[in-house]
Design an enzyme around this catalytic site. Structure first.
Site, PDB file in Angstrom:
ATOM      1  N   LYS A  25      25.157  71.974  34.380  1.00  0.00           N
ATOM      2  CA  LYS A  25      24.797  71.117  35.419  1.00  0.00           C
ATOM      3  C   LYS A  25      26.288  70.716  36.000  1.00  0.00           C
ATOM      4  O   LYS A  25      26.644  70.628  37.265  1.00  0.00           O
ATOM      5  CB  LYS A  25      24.525  69.756  34.926  1.00  0.00           C
ATOM      6  CG  LYS A  25      24.768  68.522  35.732  1.00  0.00           C
ATOM      7  CD  LYS A  25      24.121  67.435  34.922  1.00  0.00           C
ATOM      8  CE  LYS A  25      25.046  66.303  34.461  1.00  0.00           C
ATOM      9  NZ  LYS A  25      25.673  65.601  35.149  1.00  0.00           N
ATOM     10  N   ASN A  26      27.467  70.472  35.246  1.00  0.00           N
ATOM     11  CA  ASN A  26      28.828  70.316  35.630  1.00  0.00           C
ATOM     12  C   ASN A  26      29.369  71.372  36.536  1.00  0.00           C
ATOM     13  O   ASN A  26      30.754  71.083  36.814  1.00  0.00           O
ATOM     14  CB  ASN A  26      29.302  69.344  34.689  1.00  0.00           C
ATOM     15  CG  ASN A  26      28.880  67.938  34.582  1.00  0.00           C
ATOM     16  OD1 ASN A  26      27.828  67.641  35.324  1.00  0.00           O
ATOM     17  ND2 ASN A  26      29.357  67.429  33.527  1.00  0.00           N
ATOM     18  N   CYS A 121      26.334  55.984  36.661  1.00  0.00           N
ATOM     19  CA  CYS A 121      25.682  55.655  35.800  1.00  0.00           C
ATOM     20  C   CYS A 121      25.900  54.364  34.989  1.00  0.00           C
ATOM     21  O   CYS A 121      26.960  53.933  35.478  1.00  0.00           O
ATOM     22  CB  CYS A 121      25.685  56.831  34.531  1.00  0.00           C
ATOM     23  SG  CYS A 121      26.490  58.410  35.136  1.00  0.00           S
ATOM     24  N   ARG A 126      33.139  53.661  37.196  1.00  0.00           N
ATOM     25  CA  ARG A 126      32.918  54.708  38.046  1.00  0.00           C
ATOM     26  C   ARG A 126      33.731  54.394  39.375  1.00  0.00           C
ATOM     27  O   ARG A 126      33.133  54.802  40.299  1.00  0.00           O
ATOM     28  CB  ARG A 126      31.498  55.605  38.256  1.00  0.00           C
ATOM     29  CG  ARG A 126      30.800  55.532  37.169  1.00  0.00           C
ATOM     30  CD  ARG A 126      31.421  56.493  35.707  1.00  0.00           C
ATOM     31  NE  ARG A 126      31.761  57.714  35.824  1.00  0.00           N
ATOM     32  CZ  ARG A 126      30.741  58.663  35.827  1.00  0.00           C
ATOM     33  NH1 ARG A 126      29.795  58.271  35.345  1.00  0.00           N
ATOM     34  NH2 ARG A 126      31.166  59.995  36.026  1.00  0.00           N
ATOM     35  N   ASP A 311      31.045  63.793  26.789  1.00  0.00           N
ATOM     36  CA  ASP A 311      29.657  63.915  26.830  1.00  0.00           C
ATOM     37  C   ASP A 311      28.969  64.562  25.504  1.00  0.00           C
ATOM     38  O   ASP A 311      27.772  64.311  25.617  1.00  0.00           O
ATOM     39  CB  ASP A 311      29.433  65.009  27.881  1.00  0.00           C
ATOM     40  CG  ASP A 311      29.610  64.702  29.424  1.00  0.00           C
ATOM     41  OD1 ASP A 311      29.835  65.507  30.243  1.00  0.00           O
ATOM     42  OD2 ASP A 311      30.173  63.425  29.554  1.00  0.00           O
ATOM     43  N   ARG A 404      17.586  64.492  34.195  1.00  0.00           N
ATOM     44  CA  ARG A 404      18.862  64.556  35.246  1.00  0.00           C
ATOM     45  C   ARG A 404      19.805  65.775  34.713  1.00  0.00           C
ATOM     46  O   ARG A 404      20.372  66.510  35.465  1.00  0.00           O
ATOM     47  CB  ARG A 404      19.838  63.432  34.995  1.00  0.00           C
ATOM     48  CG  ARG A 404      19.353  62.207  35.998  1.00  0.00           C
ATOM     49  CD  ARG A 404      20.265  61.206  36.138  1.00  0.00           C
ATOM     50  NE  ARG A 404      21.670  61.713  36.343  1.00  0.00           N
ATOM     51  CZ  ARG A 404      22.811  61.007  36.131  1.00  0.00           C
ATOM     52  NH1 ARG A 404      22.803  59.838  35.015  1.00  0.00           N
ATOM     53  NH2 ARG A 404      23.964  61.682  36.237  1.00  0.00           N
TER      54      ARG A 404
HETATM   55  C1  EPZ Z   1      32.933  64.248  34.835  1.00  0.00           C
HETATM   56  O1  EPZ Z   1      32.626  62.955  35.369  1.00  0.00           O
HETATM   57  C2  EPZ Z   1      31.498  64.763  34.650  1.00  0.00           C
HETATM   58  N1  EPZ Z   1      30.555  64.737  35.647  1.00  0.00           N
HETATM   59  C3  EPZ Z   1      30.964  63.610  33.494  1.00  0.00           C
HETATM   60  O2  EPZ Z   1      29.955  64.253  33.087  1.00  0.00           O
HETATM   61  C4  EPZ Z   1      31.895  63.641  32.368  1.00  0.00           C
HETATM   62  O3  EPZ Z   1      31.633  62.874  31.384  1.00  0.00           O
HETATM   63  C5  EPZ Z   1      33.459  63.425  32.882  1.00  0.00           C
HETATM   64  O4  EPZ Z   1      33.836  64.172  34.013  1.00  0.00           O
HETATM   65  C6  EPZ Z   1      34.505  63.271  32.010  1.00  0.00           C
HETATM   66  O5  EPZ Z   1      34.443  64.518  31.270  1.00  0.00           O
HETATM   67  C7  EPZ Z   1      30.462  65.715  36.356  1.00  0.00           C
HETATM   68  O6  EPZ Z   1      31.427  66.739  36.461  1.00  0.00           O
HETATM   69  C8  EPZ Z   1      29.630  65.793  37.698  1.00  0.00           C
HETATM   70  P1  EPZ Z   1      36.378  61.230  35.627  1.00  0.00           P
HETATM   71  P2  EPZ Z   1      33.886  62.555  36.489  1.00  0.00           P
HETATM   72  O7  EPZ Z   1      36.698  61.264  37.003  1.00  0.00           O
HETATM   73  O8  EPZ Z   1      34.553  63.523  36.897  1.00  0.00           O
HETATM   74  C9  EPZ Z   1      38.294  57.212  35.941  1.00  0.00           C
HETATM   75  C10 EPZ Z   1      27.396  63.826  32.503  1.00  0.00           C
HETATM   76  O9  EPZ Z   1      27.064  63.380  31.485  1.00  0.00           O
HETATM   77  N2  EPZ Z   1      38.502  57.506  37.605  1.00  0.00           N
HETATM   78  O10 EPZ Z   1      36.974  62.521  34.923  1.00  0.00           O
HETATM   79  O11 EPZ Z   1      32.888  61.309  37.487  1.00  0.00           O
HETATM   80  C11 EPZ Z   1      37.266  57.246  35.537  1.00  0.00           C
HETATM   81  O12 EPZ Z   1      36.810  55.802  35.658  1.00  0.00           O
HETATM   82  C12 EPZ Z   1      28.640  63.287  33.332  1.00  0.00           C
HETATM   83  O13 EPZ Z   1      27.248  65.081  32.942  1.00  0.00           O
HETATM   84  C13 EPZ Z   1      38.963  56.501  38.557  1.00  0.00           C
HETATM   85  O14 EPZ Z   1      39.776  55.718  37.615  1.00  0.00           O
HETATM   86  O15 EPZ Z   1      34.498  61.676  35.272  1.00  0.00           O
HETATM   87  C14 EPZ Z   1      37.061  57.498  34.058  1.00  0.00           C
HETATM   88  O16 EPZ Z   1      37.626  56.546  33.521  1.00  0.00           O
HETATM   89  C15 EPZ Z   1      28.821  61.763  32.752  1.00  0.00           C
HETATM   90  N3  EPZ Z   1      39.060  56.662  39.636  1.00  0.00           N
HETATM   91  C16 EPZ Z   1      38.154  58.742  34.098  1.00  0.00           C
HETATM   92  O17 EPZ Z   1      38.687  58.599  35.535  1.00  0.00           O
HETATM   93  C17 EPZ Z   1      38.538  57.621  40.373  1.00  0.00           C
HETATM   94  O18 EPZ Z   1      38.618  57.778  41.641  1.00  0.00           O
HETATM   95  C18 EPZ Z   1      37.733  59.918  33.840  1.00  0.00           C
HETATM   96  O19 EPZ Z   1      36.373  59.897  34.778  1.00  0.00           O
HETATM   97  C19 EPZ Z   1      37.909  58.613  39.532  1.00  0.00           C
HETATM   98  C20 EPZ Z   1      37.758  58.576  38.070  1.00  0.00           C
END
Ligand code: EPZ
Length: 423
Positions: A25-26, A121, A126, A311, A404
């Site tokens: 998916k990702n 989610c 997020r 995850d 999803r």
């Molecule tokens: C990706 O989400 C994945 N989703 C998530 O999988 C996965 O859990 C996550 O990476 C961590 O591995 C997809 O790839 C579509 P992050 P992402 O930005 O990129 C903070 C699933 O179950 N942050 O790496 O959205 C955020 O709050 C999903 O398949 C900011 O602060 O996660 C978090 O604490 C769930 N500001 C940290 O970064 C921003 O602008 C890491 O989140 C963006 C992120």
């Protein structure tokens, strides 16, 4: 919206046989976003037809892309030529946080994007501050309103820049990488995420004219180009499905083979499962879960790749309720990803939440079937696994959250011997 569906699960069944892992998916969601960077047609094989990717395809259609799907052969073809502007409106954006991935490519192509705030989610607030800061550094203006924002490039083309990510963000890294591909001049990205799907996306873009170096390492250098073409993209097996199915085999004390997977992409997960006493045979493209002794409680901290994937924390947390002894689960990435444990406790587990990032588990404990609600997709699949090992019947509501990320999951698990009814 189809009527709310539920799963009814009879627990205690032993599993046997093999289960094929679907496309990730990702990874699929990101290559779909990259489609906007060019007018050329792309063909994607081993495509996972799950709710999140279907939402992303709907978003691309709303923008004007022509899409041909062949679900039987897991293939889609996309002609993005008709995409003329960057207006990301409507309910779809709210349903899919990953829609933020379209903003950079649309900005790079059309110089202007209108968007409402993307959905998230329940696993954490997020934020998208890193994205908006990044787009401004490429030389664009962001105007906020209460329901969304408008981004406008100050000049004809975006200008290459240097971005030092304040936090490691997977989609943030991918979004800035894609934006940089068409920007003028050089972009340097520091403190990048290193998930396998990032390097896979960079390789695909480079095959089609992009100049990206360092994907998969903390520092990336991208030389902007005028345009790129498109080609064929085969979606890599989903490392999170792989880890979920291995943990399922261990939970059900069964012998199963997880096929069509890339064991390497599981990072620290397999060594930790082995340390907990899992009896695994790891092949080139399969993992065989074998019967063994009871697992020993083993603490973990989630970490960006190649650390223990957040995850896979929910299924692992469930696994530790069946291990002997006490373990600490430290979820370092998201502040809302351990709240599902209260539903496990209602089934009979002994999990104490120390703070939103930490729980202490003592096991092993028996589980009794209950009626549960799936909060997000990874906790949702974990509740399915809990129902599979619980005594009696478990009902899970809100299975959209599970659909999803896991295609036809009830049929695929029933083919291993599980007893899951979709009602
Ligand atoms: C990706 O989400 C994945 N989703 C998530 O999988 C996965 O859990 C996550 O990476 C961590 O591995 C997809 O790839 C579509 P992050 P992402 O930005 O990129 C903070 C699933 O179950 N942050 O790496 O959205 C955020 O709050 C999903 O398949 C900011 O602060 O996660 C978090 O604490 C769930 N500001 C940290 O970064 C921003 O602008 C890491 O989140 C963006 C992120």
């Amino acid at each position: 919206m189809k009527k709310e569906q539920k799963f009814e699960i009879q627990g205690g069944r032993e599993l046997r046989g093999e289960i094929k892992v679907n496309g990730a998916k990702n990874s699929a969601l990101k290559v779909l976003a990259s489609v906007v960077l060019t007018e050329e047609e792309i063909e994607i094989t081993n495509f996972p037809f799950i709710e999140d990717t279907k939402r992303m395809l709907e978003l691309l259609e709303n923008l004007g892309a022509e899409i041909e799907t062949d679900e039987k052969n897991k293939t889609i073809k996309i002609k993005p030529k008709e995409i003329k502007d960057g207006n990301l409106r409507g309910e779809l954006v709210k349903k899919l946080r990953a829609s933020i991935l379209l903003v950079g490519p649309l900005l790079a192509r059309f110089g202007k994007v209108n968007m409402i705030y993307p959905g998230g989610c329940v696993i954490g607030k997020r934020p998208i501050d890193i994205f908006l800061d990044g787009f401004q550094k490429f030389g664009s203006k962001v105007e906020w309103s209460d329901e969304g924002f408008k981004i406008t490039s100050r000049q004809k083309r975006l200008i290459g820049t240097t971005i030092f990510f304040p936090k490691i963000t997977v989609t943030g890294t991918e979004a800035m990488m894609m934006t940089a591909v068409l920007a003028e001049g050089k972009t340097v990205l520091k403190n990048c995420a290193m998930e396998p799907e990032i390097k896979i996306l960079a390789n695909y873009l480079n095959e089609n004219g992009a100049k990206i170096q360092g994907a998969g390492t903390p520092t990336m250098i991208i030389e902007g180009v005028e345009k790129i073409s498109a080609g064929n993209f085969s979606v890599v097996p989903d490392r999170i499905e792989t880890g979920t199915f291995v943990i399922m085999g261990l939970l059900c004390k069964s012998e199963i083979i997880v096929k069509n997977c890339v064991p390497d992409h599981l990072g620290a997960v397999l060594p930790i499962l082995k340390k907990a006493g899992a009896n695994l045979e790891i092949g080139e493209d399969y993992i065989k879960v074998k019967k063994g002794t009871a697992l020993k409680a083993t603490s973990i901290s989630t970490h960006e790749y190649p650390g223990f994937a957040t995850d896979l924390q929910p299924p692992y947390t469930l696994l530790m309720t069946q291990a002997e002894g006490m373990s600490l689960i430290h979820e370092t990435i998201f502040e809302g990803r351990l709240f599902f444990t209260d539903q496990l406790n209602s089934m009979g587990t002994a999990i104490v939440m120390c703070d939103p990032h930490r729980v202490v588990i003592s096991g092993p404990t028996g589980l009794y079937g209950k009626t549960l609600t799936s909060p997000d997709l990874r906790a949702g699949i974990t509740l399915v696994l809990a129902g599979m090992i619980a005594f009696g019947k478990t009902t899970i509501e809100n299975v959209y959250q599970i659909d999803r990320g896991y295609e036809n999951i009830d049929e695929r698990l029933n083919s291993l011997g599980a007893d899951i009814k979709r009602v």
